[in-house]
Scaffold this active site. Structure first.
Site, PDB file in Angstrom:
ATOM      1  N   HIS A 178       4.813  -5.324  10.402  1.00  0.00           N
ATOM      2  CA  HIS A 178       5.304  -4.679  11.627  1.00  0.00           C
ATOM      3  C   HIS A 178       5.566  -5.708  12.717  1.00  0.00           C
ATOM      4  O   HIS A 178       4.953  -6.786  12.746  1.00  0.00           O
ATOM      5  CB  HIS A 178       4.275  -3.672  12.169  1.00  0.00           C
ATOM      6  CG  HIS A 178       4.093  -2.465  11.318  1.00  0.00           C
ATOM      7  ND1 HIS A 178       4.810  -1.296  11.508  1.00  0.00           N
ATOM      8  CD2 HIS A 178       3.271  -2.224  10.263  1.00  0.00           C
ATOM      9  CE1 HIS A 178       4.429  -0.389  10.620  1.00  0.00           C
ATOM     10  NE2 HIS A 178       3.501  -0.933   9.853  1.00  0.00           N
ATOM     11  N   HIS A 196       0.844  -1.196   0.000  1.00  0.00           N
ATOM     12  CA  HIS A 196       0.000   0.000   0.000  1.00  0.00           C
ATOM     13  C   HIS A 196       0.880   1.247   0.000  1.00  0.00           C
ATOM     14  O   HIS A 196       2.104   1.164   0.076  1.00  0.00           O
ATOM     15  CB  HIS A 196      -0.976  -0.004   1.179  1.00  0.00           C
ATOM     16  CG  HIS A 196      -0.359   0.007   2.538  1.00  0.00           C
ATOM     17  ND1 HIS A 196       0.371  -1.055   3.049  1.00  0.00           N
ATOM     18  CD2 HIS A 196      -0.364   0.947   3.538  1.00  0.00           C
ATOM     19  CE1 HIS A 196       0.774  -0.775   4.262  1.00  0.00           C
ATOM     20  NE2 HIS A 196       0.348   0.438   4.592  1.00  0.00           N
ATOM     21  N   ASP A 241       5.817   4.469   5.077  1.00  0.00           N
ATOM     22  CA  ASP A 241       6.623   3.493   5.807  1.00  0.00           C
ATOM     23  C   ASP A 241       6.619   2.121   5.128  1.00  0.00           C
ATOM     24  O   ASP A 241       7.269   1.192   5.603  1.00  0.00           O
ATOM     25  CB  ASP A 241       6.176   3.382   7.276  1.00  0.00           C
ATOM     26  CG  ASP A 241       4.757   2.877   7.446  1.00  0.00           C
ATOM     27  OD1 ASP A 241       3.888   3.228   6.631  1.00  0.00           O
ATOM     28  OD2 ASP A 241       4.504   2.123   8.410  1.00  0.00           O
ATOM     29  N   HIS A 242       5.918   2.023   4.004  1.00  0.00           N
ATOM     30  CA  HIS A 242       5.946   0.797   3.191  1.00  0.00           C
ATOM     31  C   HIS A 242       6.445   1.058   1.763  1.00  0.00           C
ATOM     32  O   HIS A 242       6.883   0.122   1.099  1.00  0.00           O
ATOM     33  CB  HIS A 242       4.553   0.169   3.132  1.00  0.00           C
ATOM     34  CG  HIS A 242       4.092  -0.368   4.451  1.00  0.00           C
ATOM     35  ND1 HIS A 242       4.105  -1.713   4.764  1.00  0.00           N
ATOM     36  CD2 HIS A 242       3.635   0.265   5.568  1.00  0.00           C
ATOM     37  CE1 HIS A 242       3.674  -1.880   6.008  1.00  0.00           C
ATOM     38  NE2 HIS A 242       3.387  -0.690   6.509  1.00  0.00           N
ATOM     39  N   ASP A 244      -0.154  -4.233   6.101  1.00  0.00           N
ATOM     40  CA  ASP A 244      -0.865  -3.759   7.281  1.00  0.00           C
ATOM     41  C   ASP A 244      -2.284  -4.314   7.366  1.00  0.00           C
ATOM     42  O   ASP A 244      -3.144  -3.742   8.039  1.00  0.00           O
ATOM     43  CB  ASP A 244      -0.906  -2.228   7.304  1.00  0.00           C
ATOM     44  CG  ASP A 244       0.398  -1.625   7.816  1.00  0.00           C
ATOM     45  OD1 ASP A 244       1.319  -2.382   8.146  1.00  0.00           O
ATOM     46  OD2 ASP A 244       0.495  -0.383   7.857  1.00  0.00           O
ATOM     47  N   HIS A 254      -7.551  -1.065   5.201  1.00  0.00           N
ATOM     48  CA  HIS A 254      -6.515  -0.186   5.754  1.00  0.00           C
ATOM     49  C   HIS A 254      -6.304   0.984   4.793  1.00  0.00           C
ATOM     50  O   HIS A 254      -6.241   2.147   5.217  1.00  0.00           O
ATOM     51  CB  HIS A 254      -5.229  -0.978   5.950  1.00  0.00           C
ATOM     52  CG  HIS A 254      -4.129  -0.202   6.604  1.00  0.00           C
ATOM     53  ND1 HIS A 254      -4.204   0.231   7.909  1.00  0.00           N
ATOM     54  CD2 HIS A 254      -2.931   0.222   6.130  1.00  0.00           C
ATOM     55  CE1 HIS A 254      -3.099   0.887   8.216  1.00  0.00           C
ATOM     56  NE2 HIS A 254      -2.311   0.905   7.155  1.00  0.00           N
ATOM     57  N   HIS A 258       1.333   3.935   2.019  1.00  0.00           N
ATOM     58  CA  HIS A 258       1.918   4.641   3.164  1.00  0.00           C
ATOM     59  C   HIS A 258       3.436   4.646   3.059  1.00  0.00           C
ATOM     60  O   HIS A 258       4.060   3.653   2.692  1.00  0.00           O
ATOM     61  CB  HIS A 258       1.466   4.002   4.477  1.00  0.00           C
ATOM     62  CG  HIS A 258      -0.001   4.156   4.734  1.00  0.00           C
ATOM     63  ND1 HIS A 258      -0.696   3.323   5.590  1.00  0.00           N
ATOM     64  CD2 HIS A 258      -0.912   5.054   4.250  1.00  0.00           C
ATOM     65  CE1 HIS A 258      -1.968   3.699   5.620  1.00  0.00           C
ATOM     66  NE2 HIS A 258      -2.109   4.746   4.820  1.00  0.00           N
TER      67      HIS A 258
END
Length: 320
Positions: free
Chosen positions: A226, A107, A111-112, A188, A164, A109
């Site tokens: 995570h 996805h 942090d990905h 996520d 998400h 975001h």
């Protein structure tokens, strides 16, 4: 991504403030965890066979994220899932002596997806895969539900799992070509004993996505986005305090985390036994959460209502 308010989420996803926040996260994590937040071990499947098998290498990035390098050990070709930190991913590529040919993004975001630009520029033949509905940076090859990415003997199927984010995908590595278990890279959507927040959907949407992965085999290995295991199992103990499978897993996780060892992978069979977000069909959870949502409290929860209440309780548990 850590729990955030909806106003901040809008800024994070729709403006450059999100990218600046990600860069700050990256700098802090590199300083705090120069060797990564957790100690990981690669999983090599059927190394004794000729030709050799497949390797999955978890790469700890940021403060609690995981990227994954998936390697066809015969062809020396690699795919990376969710390359948050391009520097850490590149170091693993060089150490393994492989060619990076694909990036799989679950996805949008940061942090990905934050490493997409640097890695795709450094590896000129590298393709960036993901959902066209999700605004993934530097996307070159859009994927739809059930599309398959082939790299050497790696056969990786994209499964649409919105909730998400609108375009969230998970990736299922088929175990048959290398005679091993299939591997689910869940981003996520699903964590050890947990699930992601529903930022861009409803409880019904998230439930449908969780049911998608519930349809996979018990021996499927779960590689989440995570390291949330200890916190998630603590919450699971609040809603199902007598679940012995959860208790056994918590003891193991606590031993792992005392030595800063990674807790992944688990299996989907394990997750069915203790992950409350996969147990919305269980009467024990309905009883634990008290009266139903009807005006008299006599009505039972639908599975989606139960999932929504679990998610609210989890957010409160986390903020204490």
């Amino acid at each position: 991504m850590k729990a955030v308010g909806l106003a901040w989420y809008s800024l994070y996803t729709r403006t450059w403030l999100g990218y600046l926040f990600y860069r700050q996260q990256l700098r802090r994590a590199r300083n705090r965890y120069p060797k990564g937040h957790s100690r990981t071990q690669p999983r090599l499947f059927n190394a004794h066979l000729c030709p050799p098998g497949v390797k999955v290498l978890p790469i700890p990035v940021l403060s609690d994220n995981y990227s994954y390098l998936i390697i066809d050990t015969q062809a020396r070709l690699a795919v990376v899932v969710d390359p948050s930190d391009p520097q850490a991913v590149q170091a693993s590529i060089e150490k393994e002596g492989v060619d990076l040919v694909a990036i799989l993004c679950t996805h949008k975001h940061w942090d990905h997806s934050g490493g997409n630009r640097d890695l795709s520029r450094r590896h000129q033949d590298c393709r960036v895969y993901g959902s066209p509905q999700d605004g993934i940076p530097y996307l070159t090859h859009p994927l739809c539900h059930q599309d398959v990415v082939s790299v050497g003997r790696l056969q990786i199927r994209a499964l649409a799992t919105p909730g998400h984010t609108q375009g969230h995908l998970v990736y299922l590595l088929d175990g048959e070509p290398y005679k091993g278990p299939s591997c689910l890279f869940s981003g996520d959507l699903l964590f050890l004993s947990g699930c992601g927040r529903t930022f861009e959907g409803t409880a019904e949407t998230m439930l449908s996505s969780l049911d998608t992965v519930l349809g996979l085999g018990d021996d499927t290995l779960l590689w989440p986005g995570h390291e949330y295991a200890e916190e998630n199992l603590g919450f699971a103990g609040v809603v199902e305090p007598e679940n012995l499978a959860r208790e056994r897993k918590m003891q193991w996780v606590q031993r792992q985390r005392m030595e800063r060892k990674s807790t992944c992978p688990s299996t989907l069979g394990e997750e069915r036994s203790y992950n409350p977000f996969l147990r919305t069909h269980c009467l024990v959870l309905q009883e634990a959460l008290g009266p139903g949502p009807g005006p008299t409290g006599d009505d039972s929860y639908s599975r989606a209502e139960l999932l929504e209440k679990l998610r609210r309780l989890k957010d409160l548990h986390k903020s204490k």
